[in-house]
Design a protein around this motif. Structure first.
Motif, mmCIF file in Angstrom:
data_model
loop_
_atom_site.group_PDB
_atom_site.id
_atom_site.type_symbol
_atom_site.label_atom_id
_atom_site.label_comp_id
_atom_site.label_asym_id
_atom_site.label_seq_id
_atom_site.Cartn_x
_atom_site.Cartn_y
_atom_site.Cartn_z
ATOM 1 N N GLN A 519 0.670 -1.577 0.112
ATOM 2 C CA GLN A 519 0.082 0.051 -0.170
ATOM 3 C C GLN A 519 1.190 0.916 0.446
ATOM 4 O OE1 GLN A 519 -2.564 -0.324 3.675
ATOM 5 N NE2 GLN A 519 -3.832 -2.026 2.620
ATOM 6 N N THR A 522 2.425 1.749 -3.253
ATOM 7 C CA THR A 522 0.663 1.715 -4.714
ATOM 8 C C THR A 522 0.663 3.586 -3.985
ATOM 9 O OG1 THR A 522 0.633 -0.156 -4.131
ATOM 10 C CG2 THR A 522 -0.825 1.629 -5.116
ATOM 11 N N HIS A 527 3.219 1.154 -10.393
ATOM 12 C CA HIS A 527 2.373 0.584 -10.724
ATOM 13 C C HIS A 527 2.201 -0.775 -10.216
ATOM 14 C CE1 HIS A 527 -0.306 -1.826 -14.125
ATOM 15 N NE2 HIS A 527 -0.510 -0.742 -15.072
ATOM 16 N N PRO A 528 1.150 -1.458 -9.498
ATOM 17 C CA PRO A 528 0.576 -2.360 -8.678
ATOM 18 C C PRO A 528 1.274 -3.193 -9.880
ATOM 19 C CG PRO A 528 -0.970 -1.431 -8.860
ATOM 20 C CD PRO A 528 -0.832 -0.447 -9.529
ATOM 21 N N ILE A 531 5.223 -3.857 -8.833
ATOM 22 C CA ILE A 531 5.494 -3.946 -6.911
ATOM 23 C C ILE A 531 6.211 -5.372 -7.220
ATOM 24 C CG2 ILE A 531 4.673 -4.366 -4.840
ATOM 25 C CD1 ILE A 531 2.682 -2.127 -5.761
#
Length: 704
Positions: A519, A522, A527-528, A531
C-alpha cells in the motif's frame, strides 16, 4: 497494457562533477550525457548544478519536454546541511500520560548534537500530558513557550507511539495546520526505542527548511523548462521517492549520492555478486552485493545511531582526482583533497603549453598537498588518473608530448623516474582501498575465490584494475562507467521499507506487514503489477522488515541479443570453479537456466548452484542447493514437507532452508524468513494470483 516508450533523466551530484543522462525506458540505452562542475558555492548550492545539467542535457540531445517520463536526481543537500550546521532549532514535544511523564522527558531530551567541530544542532524541550487525549489549549501554550526559546521547527515523540500513534499524529497535524514544519516519530519508525525515535525525528525536523527550499526551487526550475514529468529524489536505501514524500521525510536522502552507484550496479551493470567500487574524482564508494541485493545497515549521524536504513557503503577520500601529499621531498599519502576542490588541473588534462622554466613545485595548506605553479599561481597536480595514464592503464587519454614534459620534469624534481612516480601514487592510493576491501571480505565472510571487483565512476579505470592486480582478484568495469551513478538514479525504483518490533511474528503478522508496504509504494506512485516485496525476520533484534519496490509504469524491456547456451555453460563453469564437463543444466524456467556442479564430489546431494538469466547475468548463487520443479498448486502443497526434509540443526535448534521461487518472468525471494509457517504463508500469498497449473521451480538453500 504496455505504456509507450519514454525517456528517463537521471542526475547524480558528485563531489567533483554533476552528471546528467537520458535513458530509454524500454531498452535502457543511453541517449545522451553531460556533466557540469558541482556547484558547491552557488546560491542554491548543489541544486543549481542539477538544474544546469538538466538544461544542458536537453540542449545537446534535442529532447522535447513531452518525451520525458521521469526526472530523478541524487542530492547532497541533507548531508551538507548537517556538515555545515545549516539546520533549524528544533522544539521537541514529548507526549505521555502523567504516570510516565518523568521517564518520557528523560528519554526524549535530545541535547544539542555536535554535527561537526563547532557546528551544533540546537534543541529545546517540552512535555505534554495526554491523559484523556491531546488538549488543544495546553498544546498551543507549549508551542508558544518553545518558540520563545528559539524553536523554528518541531519534532513530536510520544511514549509507546509504536502501539498507539494517534497522539503523535494529532499534534503534528495541528502544528502543520498552524503553518509550522513538524515531524512525528511514528512517520519515520515503527520500532521500539523512544530515545532513538526522538533523535531520528529531531534530525529530520532540523533539515526540513533547507531541504524544502531546495526541493521547491529545483521543481520550479524543472517546470520552467516545460517538463511536467514527475520529479523524484534518490533515497539512501537505493530507491527513489517523489518530492511530496521528500518534503515529509528528507532524512531518507542523507546518503543518496552513494546509493545511486549501487542502484546502477544492480539495474544497469547487472551485478549479482561482488564488490562494487564507484570511483569519482573526490571519493570512492565501496559496497557489497550478494544474491543481487545490496547490503543494508543502520545509518549514523554525528556518531549517533538513527532509525534509518541505508546501504552499507564505505566511502573513502581517495579517487581519480585525489592530490598527493609530500613530506619534505617524498610522497607519503594521497588525498583526501581532490584537484577539483583545490582548483587544480590534472596533469593529463592541462591545457597550458609546457614551460618548465616557469614551473615551481609547491605545497598547499598545512597538509602539504602537491601542486605545480605557473607564473606563481598553483596550476596543476599529479593525480591517480595521471599515474594510470603514465603507466598506460587507460585507453584514453594518452600521454602527449606536453604531458610527457610535465611528468618528466616533476619526476626529476622529486628524484624519481616517471614510472616510479606513477607507481608510488597508485600504490599509496590503492592501499587505502585494499584495506577496506579486506575488511568487507572478513565482515561478510565472503569466499575469496568468488570475489569480483566491479568498477564504476569516472575514476574507475585509474584505480580498480590496479587494486585488483595488487590483490590478485578478477575485475571488470561497468559499461558507461563514468556516468553509471546517474544511470542508476534514472533507473531507480520507488521503494519503501517498514520495520516493526515483533517477537516471533506470526504468519498473519507477516502477511499484514507485506500488505502495508504494498500500500505504501502504491501511494507513492508504483504501478501495482511492478511491485515486489521482500520480508525479513530478525530474531536477534526481534523485529520484522518489509521492503517493497515498484516502478511508475508497467513496461516490457525490449529484447536484446542473448548469448548462446554454450557461452552460458562456460559462465556457469567459471563461476562454479570447475570444468564445463562437471556442470549440468538441471532446469530451464522462462528466462532462467539453472546449472549445478555434479553432486558426486560434494556429497549429501547438495551441490552448488547458479541461476543465469538469458542475457548472461548470474542472478543467484547458492553453495548447497536443492532444485524441485513443480507447479504452483503442487509446490504450495509440498513445501512444508520439503522444508522439514532438508532442515538441519545448529546451536539454536532447527535450521530451515532459505527458499526462492522461480517463475518464468521473475524470481521471488523468501530467504529472509525463519519458520516454515512464515515461509509457507508468504509463498501462498505471493502465488495466489497465479494459476495452480503454472510451472515453477522451488530452490532451497540448505544449511550444512
Amino acid at each position: 497494457m504496455t505504456i509507450p516508450a519514454g525517456i528517463k533523466i537521471g542526475i547524480d551530484v558528485g563531489g567533483t562533477f554533476t552528471h546528467a543522462v537520458a535513458v530509454d525506458t524500454l531498452s535502457h540505452h543511453l541517449l545522451g550525457k553531460v556533466r557540469v562542475p558541482t556547484t558547491h558555492r552557488a546560491a542554491l548550492g548543489v541544486a543549481e548544478g542539477v538544474v544546469q545539467s538538466l538544461q544542458e542535457l536537453l540542449r545537446v540531445t534535442g529532447l522535447e519536454p513531452t518525451q520525458i517520463q521521469l526526472i530523478a536526481h541524487s542530492t547532497t543537500q541533507a548531508t551538507n546541511a548537517l556538515l555545515e550546521g545549516d539546520v533549524a532549532t528544533v522544539g521537541i514535544i514529548a507526549l505521555s500520560n502523567r504516570l510516565l511523564g518523568w521517564v518520557t522527558q528523560a528519554q526524549t531530551r535530545v541535547r544539542d548534537v555536535e554535527l561537526a567541530p563547532g557546528q551544533f544542532l540546537p534543541t529545546c524541550h517540552g512535555w505534554l500530558a495526554t491523559d484523556g487525549g491531546v488538549n488543544g489549549a495546553d498544546l498551543e501554550k507549549l508551542v508558544t513557550a518553545l518558540q520563545s526559546q528559539g524553536a523554528q521547527v518541531f519534532a513530536v515523540s510520544g511514549a509507546f507511539a509504536v502501539d498507539d500513534p494517534e497522539p503523535e499524529q494529532q499534534v503534528v497535524d495541528w502544528l502543520r495546520q498552524q503553518g509550522f514544519l513538524a515531524t512525528a516519530g511514528c512517520e519515520l519508525s515503527q520500532l521500539y526505542g523512544l530515545g532513538l525515535r526522538t533523535r531520528t525525528a529531531v534530525i529530520n525536523a532540523a533539515i526540513l527548511p533547507r531541504m524544502l527550499e531546495t526541493a521547491n526551487r529545483t521543481e520550479q526550475a524543472v517546470r520552467a523548462s516545460g517538463i511536467t514529468a514527475p520529479v523524484m529524489i534518490m533515497r539512501s536505501d537505493g530507491g527513489v521517492m517523489g518530492i511530496a514524500e521528500m518534503r515529509q521525510r528528507p532524512i531518507l536522502t542523507i546518503l543518496s549520492g552513494p546509493a545511486a552507484g549501487v542502484a546502477a550496479a544492480l539495474g544497469y551493470a547487472r551485478v549479482s555478486q561482488g564488490l562494487f567500487l564507484d570511483v569519482g574524482g573526490t571519493s570512492t564508494d565501496i559496497s557489497v552485493i550478494l544474491q543481487g541485493r545490496p547490503q543494508v545497515k543502520t545509518a549514523e549521524v554525528a556518531g549517533k545511531r538513527l532509525y534509518l536504513k541505508a546501504l552499507d557503503v564505505r566511502t573513502l577520500g581517495i579517487a581519480g582526482g585525489s592530490v598527493p601529499r609530500l613530506q619534505r621531498n617524498r610522497l607519503v599519502d594521497v588525498g583526501p583533497r581532490s584537484a577539483h576542490i583545490a582548483n587544480l588541473q590534472y596533469m593529463s588534462f592541462t591545457d597550458t603549453a609546457p614551460a618548465p622554466d616557469q614551473w615551481q613545485r609547491q605545497t598547499l595548506t598545512s597538509q602539504h598537498y602537491l601542486a605545480v605553479a605557473e607564473g606563481g599561481q598553483p596550476a596543476w597536480t599529479f593525480t591517480p588518473t595521471d599515474a594510470a595514464v603514465v603507466l598506460g592503464l587507460l585507453a584514453e587519454p594518452t600521454l602527449d608530448a606536453a604531458g610527457k614534459t610535465r611528468v618528466t620534469w616533476l619526476a626529476e624534481d622529486l628524484g624519481m623516474t616517471p614510472t616510479a612516480l606513477a607507481q608510488r601514487v597508485l600504490d599509496l592510493a590503492s592501499r587505502k582501498v585494499q584495506r577496506v576491501i579486506e575488511r568487507l571480505i572478513a565482515e561478510y565472510e565472503l569466499e575469496r575465490d568468488s570475489v569480483v571487483l566491479v568498477g564504476g565512476g569516472g575514476g574507475a579505470g585509474a584505480l580498480v584494475p590496479y587494486v585488483a592486480q595488487k590483490m590478485g582478484l578478477p575485475h571488470w568495469l561497468a559499461p558507461d562507467a563514468e556516468v553509471i551513478a546517474a544511470i542508476g538514479v534514472a533507473l531507480g525504483l520507488i521503494q519503501e521499507t517498514i520495520e516493526r518490533s515483533v517477537v516471533n511474528p506470526t504468519p498473519a503478522e507477516v502477511r499484514q506487514l507485506r500488505q502495508e508496504v504494498v500500500q505504501a509504494v502504491t501511494r507513492m506512485g508504483a504501478h501495482p503489477a511492478t511491485i515486489s516485496v521482500r520480508v525479513e525476520v530478525d530474531q536477534r533484534q526481534q523485529k520484522i522488515i518489509a521492503i517493497g519496490t515498484g516502478a511508475l509504469e508497467l513496461q516490457t524491456r525490449r529484447e536484446s541479443s542473448a548469448p548462446e547456451p554454450a557461452h552460458l555453460l562456460t559462465l556457469a563453469a567459471q563461476s562454479l570453479g570447475c570444468r564445463k564437463e562437471q556442470v549440468q543444466l538441471v532446469a530451464v524456467q522462462g528466462d532462467y537456466r539453472i546449472y549445478q556442479r555434479q553432486a558426486s564430489r560434494w556429497g549429501q546431494g547438495y551441490p552448488p548452484l547458479r541461476v543465469i538469466h538469458r542475457d548472461g547475468v548470474i542472478v543467484l548463487q547458492l553453495r548447497r542447493a536443492v532444485v524441485h520443479a513443480t507447479t504452483v498448486g503442487q509446490g504450495i502443497a509440498i513445501l512444508p514437507d520439503l522444508l522439514n526434509t532438508h532442515k538441519t540443526y545448529g546451536d539454536g535448534g532447527e535450521l530451515y532452508p532459505a527458499v526462492w521461487v522461480l517463475l518464468p518472468e521473475r524470481i521471488l525471494d523468501f530467504s529472509g524468513l525463519v519458520t516454515p509457517a512464515q515461509i509457507v504463508a508468504l509463498v501462498t500469498l505471493e502465488l495466489e494470483t497465479y494459476g495452480a497449473d503454472m510451472e515453477m521451480i522451488l530452490l532451497l538453500a540448505v544449511n550444512v
